[in-house]
Design a protein around this motif. Sequence first.
Motif, PDB file in Angstrom:
ATOM      1  N   HIS A   1       0.835  -1.201   0.000  1.00 52.17           N
ATOM      2  CA  HIS A   1       0.000   0.000   0.000  1.00 52.17           C
ATOM      3  C   HIS A   1       0.873   1.255   0.000  1.00 52.17           C
ATOM      4  CE1 HIS A   1      -3.408   2.579   0.758  1.00 52.17           C
ATOM      5  NE2 HIS A   1      -2.781   3.092   1.810  1.00 52.17           N
ATOM      6  N   ARG A   2       1.910   1.267   0.825  1.00 50.59           N
ATOM      7  CA  ARG A   2       2.808   2.426   0.903  1.00 50.59           C
ATOM      8  C   ARG A   2       3.538   2.632  -0.421  1.00 50.59           C
ATOM      9  NH1 ARG A   2       3.613   7.236   2.100  1.00 50.59           N
ATOM     10  NH2 ARG A   2       5.642   7.810   2.847  1.00 50.59           N
ATOM     11  N   LEU A   3       3.999   1.551  -1.024  1.00 47.60           N
ATOM     12  CA  LEU A   3       4.688   1.644  -2.308  1.00 47.60           C
ATOM     13  C   LEU A   3       3.754   2.216  -3.368  1.00 47.60           C
ATOM     14  CD1 LEU A   3       7.226   1.097  -3.957  1.00 47.60           C
ATOM     15  CD2 LEU A   3       6.389  -1.221  -4.327  1.00 47.60           C
ATOM     16  N   HIS A   4       2.504   1.794  -3.345  1.00 45.98           N
ATOM     17  CA  HIS A   4       1.523   2.334  -4.282  1.00 45.98           C
ATOM     18  C   HIS A   4       1.331   3.842  -4.061  1.00 45.98           C
ATOM     19  CE1 HIS A   4      -1.899   2.603  -6.920  1.00 45.98           C
ATOM     20  NE2 HIS A   4      -2.613   3.137  -5.939  1.00 45.98           N
ATOM     21  N   GLU A   5       1.272   4.265  -2.797  1.00 46.89           N
ATOM     22  CA  GLU A   5       1.129   5.697  -2.488  1.00 46.89           C
ATOM     23  C   GLU A   5       2.306   6.493  -3.045  1.00 46.89           C
ATOM     24  OE1 GLU A   5       0.871   6.237   1.703  1.00 46.89           O
ATOM     25  OE2 GLU A   5      -1.171   5.477   1.835  1.00 46.89           O
ATOM     26  N   VAL A   6       3.506   5.993  -2.796  1.00 47.39           N
ATOM     27  CA  VAL A   6       4.716   6.703  -3.228  1.00 47.39           C
ATOM     28  C   VAL A   6       4.776   6.803  -4.745  1.00 47.39           C
ATOM     29  CG1 VAL A   6       7.241   6.568  -3.312  1.00 47.39           C
ATOM     30  CG2 VAL A   6       6.045   6.128  -1.172  1.00 47.39           C
ATOM     31  N   THR A   7       4.543   5.687  -5.421  1.00 50.89           N
ATOM     32  CA  THR A   7       4.680   5.700  -6.878  1.00 50.89           C
ATOM     33  C   THR A   7       3.529   6.423  -7.572  1.00 50.89           C
ATOM     34  OG1 THR A   7       3.704   3.481  -6.994  1.00 50.89           O
ATOM     35  CG2 THR A   7       6.111   3.634  -6.978  1.00 50.89           C
ATOM     36  N   SER A   8       2.349   6.408  -6.976  1.00 50.35           N
ATOM     37  CA  SER A   8       1.233   7.101  -7.630  1.00 50.35           C
ATOM     38  C   SER A   8       1.352   8.617  -7.499  1.00 50.35           C
ATOM     39  CB  SER A   8      -0.105   6.621  -7.073  1.00 50.35           C
ATOM     40  OG  SER A   8      -0.230   6.949  -5.715  1.00 50.35           O
ATOM     41  N   ASN A   9       2.137   9.090  -6.547  1.00 45.93           N
ATOM     42  CA  ASN A   9       2.334  10.528  -6.382  1.00 45.93           C
ATOM     43  C   ASN A   9       3.535  11.069  -7.152  1.00 45.93           C
ATOM     44  OD1 ASN A   9       0.104  10.906  -4.707  1.00 45.93           O
ATOM     45  ND2 ASN A   9       1.263  10.324  -2.896  1.00 45.93           N
ATOM     46  N   LEU A  10       4.223  10.191  -7.875  1.00 52.36           N
ATOM     47  CA  LEU A  10       5.381  10.632  -8.649  1.00 52.36           C
ATOM     48  C   LEU A  10       4.938  11.420  -9.873  1.00 52.36           C
ATOM     49  CD1 LEU A  10       7.729   7.540  -8.650  1.00 52.36           C
ATOM     50  CD2 LEU A  10       8.202   9.774  -7.664  1.00 52.36           C
ATOM     51  N   THR A  11       5.626  12.497 -10.108  1.00 54.63           N
ATOM     52  CA  THR A  11       5.382  13.263 -11.326  1.00 54.63           C
ATOM     53  C   THR A  11       6.508  12.983 -12.320  1.00 54.63           C
ATOM     54  OG1 THR A  11       6.645  15.155 -10.540  1.00 54.63           O
ATOM     55  CG2 THR A  11       4.278  15.117 -10.014  1.00 54.63           C
ATOM     56  N   ARG A  12       6.267  13.316 -13.541  1.00 61.48           N
ATOM     57  CA  ARG A  12       7.294  13.155 -14.578  1.00 61.48           C
ATOM     58  C   ARG A  12       8.542  13.950 -14.217  1.00 61.48           C
ATOM     59  NH1 ARG A  12       8.872  15.641 -19.473  1.00 61.48           N
ATOM     60  NH2 ARG A  12       9.365  14.128 -21.093  1.00 61.48           N
ATOM     61  N   GLU A  13       8.345  15.150 -13.715  1.00 56.99           N
ATOM     62  CA  GLU A  13       9.470  16.010 -13.349  1.00 56.99           C
ATOM     63  C   GLU A  13      10.302  15.396 -12.220  1.00 56.99           C
ATOM     64  OE1 GLU A  13       6.292  17.126 -13.698  1.00 56.99           O
ATOM     65  OE2 GLU A  13       6.639  18.088 -15.647  1.00 56.99           O
ATOM     66  N   ARG A  14       9.624  14.759 -11.255  1.00 57.03           N
ATOM     67  CA  ARG A  14      10.344  14.138 -10.140  1.00 57.03           C
ATOM     68  C   ARG A  14      11.186  12.968 -10.624  1.00 57.03           C
ATOM     69  NH1 ARG A  14      13.152  14.947  -5.884  1.00 57.03           N
ATOM     70  NH2 ARG A  14      12.883  13.418  -4.266  1.00 57.03           N
ATOM     71  N   VAL A  15      10.620  12.156 -11.502  1.00 60.69           N
ATOM     72  CA  VAL A  15      11.376  11.018 -12.042  1.00 60.69           C
ATOM     73  C   VAL A  15      12.581  11.516 -12.831  1.00 60.69           C
ATOM     74  CG1 VAL A  15      11.296   9.042 -13.620  1.00 60.69           C
ATOM     75  CG2 VAL A  15       9.389   9.471 -12.059  1.00 60.69           C
ATOM     76  N   ILE A  16      12.381  12.547 -13.633  1.00 61.78           N
ATOM     77  CA  ILE A  16      13.503  13.113 -14.395  1.00 61.78           C
ATOM     78  C   ILE A  16      14.574  13.650 -13.459  1.00 61.78           C
ATOM     79  CG2 ILE A  16      14.153  15.049 -15.899  1.00 61.78           C
ATOM     80  CD1 ILE A  16      11.489  14.569 -17.377  1.00 61.78           C
ATOM     81  N   SER A  17      14.167  14.342 -12.397  1.00 62.05           N
ATOM     82  CA  SER A  17      15.160  14.897 -11.468  1.00 62.05           C
ATOM     83  C   SER A  17      15.945  13.800 -10.771  1.00 62.05           C
ATOM     84  CB  SER A  17      14.487  15.805 -10.438  1.00 62.05           C
ATOM     85  OG  SER A  17      13.796  15.058  -9.465  1.00 62.05           O
ATOM     86  N   LEU A  18      15.338  12.640 -10.585  1.00 61.36           N
ATOM     87  CA  LEU A  18      16.027  11.528  -9.926  1.00 61.36           C
ATOM     88  C   LEU A  18      16.926  10.739 -10.866  1.00 61.36           C
ATOM     89  CD1 LEU A  18      13.066  10.156  -7.809  1.00 61.36           C
ATOM     90  CD2 LEU A  18      15.150  11.172  -6.900  1.00 61.36           C
ATOM     91  N   THR A  19      16.605  10.712 -12.138  1.00 57.73           N
ATOM     92  CA  THR A  19      17.313   9.811 -13.049  1.00 57.73           C
ATOM     93  C   THR A  19      18.151  10.501 -14.118  1.00 57.73           C
ATOM     94  OG1 THR A  19      15.368   9.679 -14.482  1.00 57.73           O
ATOM     95  CG2 THR A  19      15.568   8.003 -12.776  1.00 57.73           C
ATOM     96  N   PHE A  20      18.070  11.797 -14.235  1.00 56.13           N
ATOM     97  CA  PHE A  20      18.781  12.494 -15.309  1.00 56.13           C
ATOM     98  C   PHE A  20      20.174  12.914 -14.848  1.00 56.13           C
ATOM     99  CE2 PHE A  20      19.703  16.140 -18.081  1.00 56.13           C
ATOM    100  CZ  PHE A  20      19.547  15.520 -19.282  1.00 56.13           C
ATOM    101  N   TYR A  21      21.145  12.600 -15.648  1.00 58.13           N
ATOM    102  CA  TYR A  21      22.535  12.963 -15.360  1.00 58.13           C
ATOM    103  C   TYR A  21      23.090  13.743 -16.550  1.00 58.13           C
ATOM    104  CZ  TYR A  21      22.575   9.397 -11.662  1.00 58.13           C
ATOM    105  OH  TYR A  21      22.321   8.652 -10.556  1.00 58.13           O
ATOM    106  N   ASP A  22      23.322  15.021 -16.376  1.00 60.74           N
ATOM    107  CA  ASP A  22      23.890  15.827 -17.459  1.00 60.74           C
ATOM    108  C   ASP A  22      25.254  15.321 -17.904  1.00 60.74           C
ATOM    109  OD1 ASP A  22      21.775  17.594 -17.681  1.00 60.74           O
ATOM    110  OD2 ASP A  22      22.591  18.962 -16.177  1.00 60.74           O
ATOM    111  N   PHE A  23      26.081  14.899 -16.941  1.00 55.50           N
ATOM    112  CA  PHE A  23      27.450  14.526 -17.291  1.00 55.50           C
ATOM    113  C   PHE A  23      27.498  13.282 -18.178  1.00 55.50           C
ATOM    114  CE2 PHE A  23      26.783  12.086 -13.436  1.00 55.50           C
ATOM    115  CZ  PHE A  23      27.415  10.870 -13.712  1.00 55.50           C
ATOM    116  N   ILE A  24      26.504  12.399 -18.079  1.00 57.69           N
ATOM    117  CA  ILE A  24      26.474  11.221 -18.944  1.00 57.69           C
ATOM    118  C   ILE A  24      26.204  11.647 -20.388  1.00 57.69           C
ATOM    119  CG2 ILE A  24      25.203   9.105 -19.510  1.00 57.69           C
ATOM    120  CD1 ILE A  24      24.860   8.637 -16.523  1.00 57.69           C
TER     121      ILE A  24
END
Length: 77
Positions: A44-67
């Motif tokens: 249930h908690r995992l569902h709460e966390v992932t359902s509140n993710l925005t596209r911008e949040r995912v990008i901020s977590l996974t985007f690396y300029d240096f790569i």
Amino acid sequence: MCQPPYSPQLNPIERFWLFVKSYIKPQVFNTLDKLRVGAACRSHRLHEVTSNLTRERVISLTFYDFILEALFYAASI
């Protein structure tokens, strides 16, 4: 671009999983019933966390300029 076989700092999903895991508290369960209840709560908690993710949040977590810079540099050589 060469990289070591295990390089979590270069793997974008690692930062995403760190973010998700930060919301799930590690627990020890003494019985199978407690484990089942704990698993349901975590699900249930995992569902709460992932359902509140925005596209911008995912990008901020996974985007690396240096790569990207390294890839563009390697392609230009």
